[in-house]
Design an enzyme around this catalytic site. Structure first.
Site, mmCIF file in Angstrom:
data_model
loop_
_atom_site.group_PDB
_atom_site.id
_atom_site.type_symbol
_atom_site.label_atom_id
_atom_site.label_comp_id
_atom_site.label_asym_id
_atom_site.label_seq_id
_atom_site.Cartn_x
_atom_site.Cartn_y
_atom_site.Cartn_z
ATOM 1 N N THR A 28 0.853 -1.193 0.000
ATOM 2 C CA THR A 28 0.000 0.000 0.000
ATOM 3 C C THR A 28 0.888 1.242 0.000
ATOM 4 O OG1 THR A 28 -1.774 -1.143 1.153
ATOM 5 C CG2 THR A 28 -1.739 1.247 1.377
ATOM 6 N N SER A 30 2.198 5.069 -2.318
ATOM 7 C CA SER A 30 2.479 5.568 -3.665
ATOM 8 C C SER A 30 3.535 4.721 -4.384
ATOM 9 C CB SER A 30 2.913 7.036 -3.601
ATOM 10 O OG SER A 30 4.034 7.175 -2.764
ATOM 11 N N THR A 31 4.514 4.175 -3.656
ATOM 12 C CA THR A 31 5.547 3.356 -4.300
ATOM 13 C C THR A 31 4.945 2.017 -4.728
ATOM 14 O OG1 THR A 31 6.975 4.326 -2.596
ATOM 15 C CG2 THR A 31 7.996 2.765 -4.105
ATOM 16 N N ASP A 83 6.367 -4.088 -1.245
ATOM 17 C CA ASP A 83 5.718 -3.015 -0.502
ATOM 18 C C ASP A 83 6.709 -1.861 -0.301
ATOM 19 O OD1 ASP A 83 3.849 -1.627 0.995
ATOM 20 O OD2 ASP A 83 3.534 -3.215 2.471
ATOM 21 N N ALA A 85 7.962 1.592 2.236
ATOM 22 C CA ALA A 85 8.265 1.771 3.665
ATOM 23 C C ALA A 85 8.442 3.261 3.929
ATOM 24 C CB ALA A 85 9.534 1.021 4.047
ATOM 25 N N ASP A 86 8.282 3.627 5.189
ATOM 26 C CA ASP A 86 8.491 5.032 5.571
ATOM 27 C C ASP A 86 9.941 5.288 5.974
ATOM 28 O OD1 ASP A 86 5.694 5.929 5.361
ATOM 29 O OD2 ASP A 86 5.395 4.384 6.870
ATOM 30 N N GLU A 105 -0.461 -5.213 6.163
ATOM 31 C CA GLU A 105 0.873 -5.299 5.536
ATOM 32 C C GLU A 105 1.755 -6.290 6.282
ATOM 33 O OE1 GLU A 105 1.336 -0.823 3.627
ATOM 34 O OE2 GLU A 105 1.914 -1.148 5.691
HETATM 35 C C1 5RP Z 1 1.460 2.164 4.138
HETATM 36 C C2 5RP Z 1 2.933 2.077 4.185
HETATM 37 C C3 5RP Z 1 3.685 2.613 3.002
HETATM 38 O O1 5RP Z 1 4.451 1.602 2.479
HETATM 39 C C4 5RP Z 1 4.572 3.738 3.456
HETATM 40 O O2 5RP Z 1 3.759 4.712 4.096
HETATM 41 C C5 5RP Z 1 5.314 4.364 2.272
HETATM 42 O O3 5RP Z 1 4.417 5.066 1.469
HETATM 43 P P1 5RP Z 1 4.850 5.734 0.101
HETATM 44 O O4 5RP Z 1 5.236 4.628 -0.803
HETATM 45 O O5 5RP Z 1 3.613 6.465 -0.342
HETATM 46 O O6 5RP Z 1 6.002 6.663 0.375
HETATM 47 O O7 5RP Z 1 3.535 1.589 5.107
HETATM 48 O O8 5RP Z 1 0.886 1.749 5.354
#
Ligand code: 5RP
Length: 236
Positions: A28, A30-31, A83, A85-86, A105
Protein backbone atom coordinates in the site's frame (compact mmCIF):
# COMPACT_ATOMS: atom_id res chain seq x y z
CA UNK A 1 15.08 13.26 -10.48
CA UNK A 2 11.96 13.56 -8.29
CA UNK A 3 11.25 11.25 -5.35
CA UNK A 4 8.31 9.87 -7.32
CA UNK A 5 10.55 8.93 -10.27
CA UNK A 6 12.95 7.21 -7.85
CA UNK A 7 9.99 5.25 -6.43
CA UNK A 8 9.00 4.23 -9.95
CA UNK A 9 12.46 2.95 -10.92
CA UNK A 10 12.62 0.94 -7.70
CA UNK A 11 9.20 -0.55 -8.56
CA UNK A 12 10.40 -1.38 -12.10
CA UNK A 13 13.40 -3.26 -10.68
CA UNK A 14 11.13 -5.25 -8.33
CA UNK A 15 9.24 -6.60 -11.36
CA UNK A 16 12.36 -8.63 -12.23
CA UNK A 17 11.65 -10.82 -9.19
CA UNK A 18 8.11 -11.76 -10.25
CA UNK A 19 7.73 -15.11 -11.99
CA UNK A 20 4.84 -16.65 -13.87
CA UNK A 21 2.44 -18.48 -11.55
CA UNK A 22 3.41 -16.56 -8.40
CA UNK A 23 1.09 -15.38 -5.64
CA UNK A 24 2.20 -11.78 -5.02
CA UNK A 25 1.44 -9.65 -1.96
CA UNK A 26 0.60 -6.12 -3.09
CA UNK A 27 1.66 -3.31 -0.76
CA UNK A 28 0.00 0.00 0.00
CA UNK A 29 1.19 3.55 -0.75
CA UNK A 30 2.48 5.57 -3.66
CA UNK A 31 5.55 3.36 -4.30
CA UNK A 32 3.49 0.17 -4.17
CA UNK A 33 1.02 1.79 -6.59
CA UNK A 34 3.81 2.17 -9.16
CA UNK A 35 4.54 -1.54 -8.75
CA UNK A 36 0.85 -2.47 -9.15
CA UNK A 37 0.54 -0.39 -12.33
CA UNK A 38 3.68 -1.97 -13.79
CA UNK A 39 2.62 -5.48 -12.78
CA UNK A 40 -0.76 -4.90 -14.42
CA UNK A 41 1.01 -4.11 -17.71
CA UNK A 42 2.73 -7.50 -17.48
CA UNK A 43 -0.60 -9.19 -16.75
CA UNK A 44 -2.09 -7.59 -19.88
CA UNK A 45 0.82 -9.12 -21.80
CA UNK A 46 0.05 -12.61 -20.46
CA UNK A 47 1.85 -12.91 -17.12
CA UNK A 48 -0.17 -15.17 -14.81
CA UNK A 49 -0.11 -14.03 -11.18
CA UNK A 50 -2.57 -13.79 -8.31
CA UNK A 51 -2.39 -10.73 -6.06
CA UNK A 52 -3.14 -10.53 -2.34
CA UNK A 53 -3.89 -6.92 -1.38
CA UNK A 54 -2.68 -5.29 1.85
CA UNK A 55 -5.53 -2.75 1.90
CA UNK A 56 -8.93 -1.98 0.43
CA UNK A 57 -7.33 0.88 -1.51
CA UNK A 58 -4.78 -1.49 -3.07
CA UNK A 59 -7.46 -4.09 -3.84
CA UNK A 60 -9.51 -1.44 -5.66
CA UNK A 61 -6.52 -0.32 -7.73
CA UNK A 62 -5.43 -3.87 -8.59
CA UNK A 63 -8.98 -4.86 -9.57
CA UNK A 64 -9.35 -1.73 -11.70
CA UNK A 65 -6.06 -2.59 -13.47
CA UNK A 66 -7.10 -6.21 -14.08
CA UNK A 67 -4.82 -8.08 -11.67
CA UNK A 68 -6.61 -11.24 -10.42
CA UNK A 69 -6.96 -11.11 -6.63
CA UNK A 70 -7.51 -13.55 -3.79
CA UNK A 71 -7.95 -13.01 -0.06
CA UNK A 72 -5.10 -14.06 2.22
CA UNK A 73 -7.18 -16.97 3.53
CA UNK A 74 -7.84 -18.28 0.01
CA UNK A 75 -4.18 -18.93 -0.86
CA UNK A 76 -1.86 -21.64 0.41
CA UNK A 77 1.07 -19.24 0.61
CA UNK A 78 2.48 -16.02 -0.82
CA UNK A 79 5.66 -16.29 -2.88
CA UNK A 80 6.63 -12.65 -2.77
CA UNK A 81 5.35 -9.38 -1.32
CA UNK A 82 6.40 -6.01 -2.72
CA UNK A 83 5.72 -3.01 -0.50
CA UNK A 84 7.02 0.46 0.32
CA UNK A 85 8.27 1.77 3.67
CA UNK A 86 8.49 5.03 5.57
CA UNK A 87 12.00 4.38 6.90
CA UNK A 88 14.67 1.72 6.38
CA UNK A 89 17.84 1.39 8.45
CA UNK A 90 21.13 -0.34 7.47
CA UNK A 91 19.94 -3.63 9.07
CA UNK A 92 16.83 -3.49 6.85
CA UNK A 93 14.58 -2.79 9.81
CA UNK A 94 11.56 -0.77 8.74
CA UNK A 95 8.99 1.71 9.91
CA UNK A 96 5.73 1.22 8.02
CA UNK A 97 2.16 2.37 8.41
CA UNK A 98 2.26 5.90 7.04
CA UNK A 99 -0.66 4.86 4.85
CA UNK A 100 -2.47 3.23 7.77
CA UNK A 101 -2.23 -0.33 6.42
CA UNK A 102 0.40 -1.73 8.79
CA UNK A 103 -1.67 -4.57 10.26
CA UNK A 104 -2.56 -6.18 6.93
CA UNK A 105 0.87 -5.30 5.54
CA UNK A 106 2.55 -7.15 8.39
CA UNK A 107 0.22 -10.16 8.17
CA UNK A 108 0.88 -10.49 4.46
CA UNK A 109 4.65 -9.92 4.77
CA UNK A 110 4.81 -12.57 7.51
CA UNK A 111 2.94 -15.03 5.29
CA UNK A 112 5.34 -14.44 2.39
CA UNK A 113 8.43 -16.41 1.42
CA UNK A 114 10.08 -13.12 0.54
CA UNK A 115 9.38 -9.41 1.19
CA UNK A 116 10.88 -6.90 -1.21
CA UNK A 117 10.80 -3.28 -0.06
CA UNK A 118 10.89 -0.51 -2.64
CA UNK A 119 11.85 3.02 -1.62
CA UNK A 120 13.38 6.24 -2.82
CA UNK A 121 16.70 7.11 -1.17
CA UNK A 122 15.16 9.65 1.24
CA UNK A 123 13.74 6.72 3.24
CA UNK A 124 17.19 5.43 4.28
CA UNK A 125 17.95 6.48 7.86
CA UNK A 126 20.16 5.56 10.78
CA UNK A 127 18.79 5.25 13.40
CA UNK A 128 15.05 4.69 12.84
CA UNK A 129 12.64 7.11 14.42
CA UNK A 130 12.53 10.40 12.59
CA UNK A 131 9.25 9.30 10.98
CA UNK A 132 6.54 9.06 13.68
CA UNK A 133 5.99 5.38 14.49
CA UNK A 134 2.40 4.36 13.61
CA UNK A 135 0.77 2.11 16.20
CA UNK A 136 -2.65 0.53 15.51
CA UNK A 137 -4.86 0.40 18.61
CA UNK A 138 -8.42 -0.61 19.44
CA UNK A 139 -10.68 2.46 19.80
CA UNK A 140 -11.88 1.35 23.26
CA UNK A 141 -9.63 3.01 25.85
CA UNK A 142 -7.28 4.51 23.31
CA UNK A 143 -6.17 7.35 25.63
CA UNK A 144 -5.15 4.84 28.31
CA UNK A 145 -3.32 2.81 25.64
CA UNK A 146 -1.68 6.00 24.42
CA UNK A 147 -0.37 6.74 27.91
CA UNK A 148 1.10 3.24 28.22
CA UNK A 149 2.73 3.58 24.81
CA UNK A 150 4.36 6.88 25.83
CA UNK A 151 5.72 5.21 28.98
CA UNK A 152 7.15 2.39 26.83
CA UNK A 153 8.76 4.87 24.45
CA UNK A 154 10.36 6.74 27.36
CA UNK A 155 11.70 3.51 28.95
CA UNK A 156 13.24 2.46 25.61
CA UNK A 157 15.06 5.78 25.22
CA UNK A 158 12.90 7.41 22.55
CA UNK A 159 13.42 11.10 23.18
CA UNK A 160 10.15 12.29 21.64
CA UNK A 161 7.62 9.97 23.31
CA UNK A 162 4.46 11.78 22.21
CA UNK A 163 1.49 9.94 20.69
CA UNK A 164 -0.98 11.73 18.43
CA UNK A 165 -4.29 10.24 17.34
CA UNK A 166 -4.34 10.21 13.53
CA UNK A 167 -7.30 12.08 12.08
CA UNK A 168 -9.19 11.55 8.85
CA UNK A 169 -9.68 14.56 6.59
CA UNK A 170 -12.92 15.52 8.33
CA UNK A 171 -11.53 15.92 11.88
CA UNK A 172 -12.78 12.52 13.09
CA UNK A 173 -10.29 9.77 13.99
CA UNK A 174 -8.82 7.92 11.01
CA UNK A 175 -10.07 4.32 10.96
CA UNK A 176 -8.03 1.49 9.51
CA UNK A 177 -9.49 -1.15 7.18
CA UNK A 178 -9.96 -3.27 10.32
CA UNK A 179 -11.80 -0.51 12.24
CA UNK A 180 -8.94 0.48 14.55
CA UNK A 181 -7.31 3.83 15.35
CA UNK A 182 -3.70 4.83 14.65
CA UNK A 183 -1.46 6.63 17.14
CA UNK A 184 1.46 8.35 15.41
CA UNK A 185 4.27 8.30 17.94
CA UNK A 186 7.04 10.88 17.77
CA UNK A 187 10.21 9.12 18.84
CA UNK A 188 13.05 11.25 17.38
CA UNK A 189 15.24 8.16 17.57
CA UNK A 190 14.53 4.52 18.36
CA UNK A 191 17.79 3.27 19.90
CA UNK A 192 16.59 -0.34 20.46
CA UNK A 193 13.86 -1.27 17.94
CA UNK A 194 13.64 -4.94 19.07
CA UNK A 195 13.24 -4.01 22.75
CA UNK A 196 10.63 -1.38 21.88
CA UNK A 197 8.72 -3.83 19.67
CA UNK A 198 8.62 -6.40 22.50
CA UNK A 199 7.41 -3.83 24.98
CA UNK A 200 4.70 -2.46 22.66
CA UNK A 201 3.33 -5.96 22.01
CA UNK A 202 2.70 -6.37 25.74
CA UNK A 203 0.41 -3.31 26.02
CA UNK A 204 -3.30 -4.22 26.08
CA UNK A 205 -5.09 -2.35 23.31
CA UNK A 206 -2.11 -2.36 20.93
CA UNK A 207 -3.14 -4.34 17.85
CA UNK A 208 0.11 -3.92 15.89
CA UNK A 209 3.02 -1.52 15.60
CA UNK A 210 4.83 -0.23 12.53
CA UNK A 211 8.25 -1.74 13.31
CA UNK A 212 8.93 -4.47 10.75
CA UNK A 213 11.98 -6.27 12.07
CA UNK A 214 13.68 -9.16 10.29
CA UNK A 215 10.97 -9.19 7.62
CA UNK A 216 12.54 -7.52 4.57
CA UNK A 217 14.56 -9.93 2.44
CA UNK A 218 15.67 -7.28 0.01
CA UNK A 219 15.43 -3.50 -0.32
CA UNK A 220 15.50 -1.77 -3.69
CA UNK A 221 16.49 1.88 -3.48
CA UNK A 222 15.69 4.30 -6.27
CA UNK A 223 18.48 6.87 -6.65
CA UNK A 224 19.24 9.61 -9.15
CA UNK A 225 21.84 7.39 -10.85
CA UNK A 226 19.72 4.20 -10.88
CA UNK A 227 18.74 1.51 -8.40
CA UNK A 228 20.68 -0.15 -5.64
CA UNK A 229 19.79 -3.47 -4.03
CA UNK A 230 20.56 -4.34 -0.44
CA UNK A 231 19.94 -7.92 0.56
CA UNK A 232 19.37 -9.16 4.12
CA UNK A 233 21.95 -11.65 5.35
CA UNK A 234 19.21 -13.99 6.60
CA UNK A 235 15.43 -13.76 6.73
CA UNK A 236 14.17 -14.52 10.22
C1 5RP B 1 1.46 2.16 4.14
C2 5RP B 1 2.93 2.08 4.18
C3 5RP B 1 3.68 2.61 3.00
O1 5RP B 1 4.45 1.60 2.48
C4 5RP B 1 4.57 3.74 3.46
O2 5RP B 1 3.76 4.71 4.10
C5 5RP B 1 5.31 4.36 2.27
O3 5RP B 1 4.42 5.07 1.47
P1 5RP B 1 4.85 5.73 0.10
O4 5RP B 1 5.24 4.63 -0.80
O5 5RP B 1 3.61 6.47 -0.34
O6 5RP B 1 6.00 6.66 0.37
O7 5RP B 1 3.54 1.59 5.11
O8 5RP B 1 0.89 1.75 5.35
Amino acid sequence: MTADTKKRIAAERALEFVEDGMVVGLGTGSTAEHFINLLAEQVWQGLSVVGVATSIRTAELARERGIPLKEIDEVLGINLTVDGADEVDPQLRLIKGGGGALLREKLIAAASDRMIVIIDDSKLVDPLGQFPLPIEVVPFGFSVTSQKICEALAVEGCLGHRATLREGGDGVPFETDSGHYILDCACDTIPKPEALADRLCRIPGVVEHGLFLGMASLVIIGRTDGTEIIEALTKS
